[in-house]
Write an enzyme that holds these catalytic residues in place. Structure first.
Site, PDB file in Angstrom:
ATOM      1  N   CYS A 283       0.783  -0.885  -0.023  1.00 46.57           N
ATOM      2  CA  CYS A 283      -0.157   0.435  -0.291  1.00 46.57           C
ATOM      3  C   CYS A 283       1.210   1.247   0.063  1.00 46.57           C
ATOM      4  CB  CYS A 283      -1.349  -0.232   1.172  1.00 46.57           C
ATOM      5  SG  CYS A 283      -1.899   1.356   1.158  1.00 46.57           S
TER       6      CYS A 283
ATOM      7  N   CYS B  59      -0.494   4.098   2.251  1.00 44.53           N
ATOM      8  CA  CYS B  59      -0.168   3.444   3.289  1.00 44.53           C
ATOM      9  C   CYS B  59       1.845   3.729   3.770  1.00 44.53           C
ATOM     10  CB  CYS B  59       0.134   2.474   4.428  1.00 44.53           C
ATOM     11  SG  CYS B  59      -2.157   1.697   3.706  1.00 44.53           S
ATOM     12  N   ASP B  60       2.688   3.163   3.125  1.00 44.67           N
ATOM     13  CA  ASP B  60       3.712   3.123   2.908  1.00 44.67           C
ATOM     14  C   ASP B  60       4.956   3.954   2.601  1.00 44.67           C
ATOM     15  OD1 ASP B  60       2.904   1.525   5.483  1.00 44.67           O
ATOM     16  OD2 ASP B  60       3.181  -0.852   3.915  1.00 44.67           O
TER      17      ASP B  60
END
Length: 308
Positions: free
Chosen positions: A133, A136-137
């Site tokens: 993701c 997300c990261d």
């Protein structure tokens, strides 16, 4: 008292449990095979509103679970093998231990899991250089050379997002043309920080023994020639697998296997869908919690219409 059963204990299921619990329904939450869902493995989430310093995935899930329990939600470690809607309403849930549980109302929040490469070292490097993701990261790998594997729209979106942070992005695709829509493919191909390795697959992850990803070994599918690509991170974008197997024979699914719902309502008036199990587009914790809230409110209204 009618029984509300929530399948799944990720953000969508827990949000539904909080709202249903506050309504006095004492919902029963079935944890499923992976309590908390994929989010629990995310080291730090920085895009959850209300946490300016970010929060670890497992801590976020733990707080939601405690909040649900505070309002009367009950939890059971069980996996649903089969859902059988009943003619008069409600459904029977056949569990993995051979028992059957009846729910007058069911909220399905079983989520979706990222499709993995299935390679040695992948599990060990998840969260330590391998991610699924970019939203997300991605920011954790600022200034690094980042690789993305995949050729669909999701892979294009990931590559374009990561180009904001990376020194360079290399997209690895096993074919000689992307499957993505033309507009998304063109954006990637025209981006000055993105290059493409066509007809290539990842053949080895280097180096799980160090506890971090330092490079990828690539294999050309036409010539079998191998090469080394030094990277700081690899984002795998080869699709998601929605957890719909127990429901696929009785509920409508789209071409990619996601539950089809009108808002959060499935074709059965007492069965609702929330979170990534019915969302192939957004796939964020905040959107999942939102649909969990909606599903719980709709379930409450449904029960009220029955005079409960």
């Amino acid at each position: 008292m009618k029984t509300l059963v929530i399948l799944g204990s990720g953000p969508a299921g827990l949000a539904a449990a909080i709202y249903a619990g506050r309504a006095g329904l004492a919902p029963l939450v079935l944890d499923g095979p992976a309590p908390g869902g994929p989010l629990i493995t995310t080291p730090l989430i920085e895009n959850i509103p209300g946490f300016p310093e970010g929060i670890a995935g497992f801590e976020f899930i733990d707080l939601m679970r405690k909040q649900a329990e505070k309002f009367g939600a009950r939890f059971q470690s069980a996996k649903v093998e089969k859902l059988v809607p009943l003619p008069g309403g409600g459904a029977d849930l056949r569990l993995d231990d051979g028992s059957t549980l009846r729910g007058d109302v069911v909220i399905i929040a079983t989520g979706a899991s990222h499709r993995h490469l299935g390679m040695p070292g992948e599990k060990e490097l998840a969260g330590h250089g391998i991610s699924y993701c970019a939203t997300c990261d991605g920011a954790f790998h600022r200034g690094q050379h980042i690789a993305v594997v995949g050729g669909g729209d999701t892979a294009m979106e990931e590559a374009l997002f990561l180009a904001r942070f990376a020194s360079k992005v290399t997209v690895i695709h096993r074919r000689d043309a992307f499957r993505a829509s033309k507009i998304m493919a063109n954006r990637v191909l025209e981006h000055p920080k993105i290059e493409v390795r066509w007809n290539s697959v990842v053949s080895e992850l280097i180096d799980p023994a160090q506890g971090k990803l330092t490079a990828l070994k690539l294999r050309d599918v036409e010539t079998n020639a191998e090469s080394l690509l030094k990277v700081g991170a690899l984002f795998v974008a080869i699709g998601l697998v929605p957890a719909t197997k127990p429901f696929e024979d009785v509920l409508e699914c789209d071409a990619n296997g996601y539950l089809v719902a009108n808002g959060v309502l499935t074709k059965h008036c007492c069965i609702f869908a929330a979170g990534d199990v019915a969302d192939s587009r957004y796939r964020q914790a905040v959107t999942a919690t939102g649909t969990g809230c909606r599903a719980a409110i709709e379930a409450i209204h449904y029960l009220e219409s029955l005079g409960e």
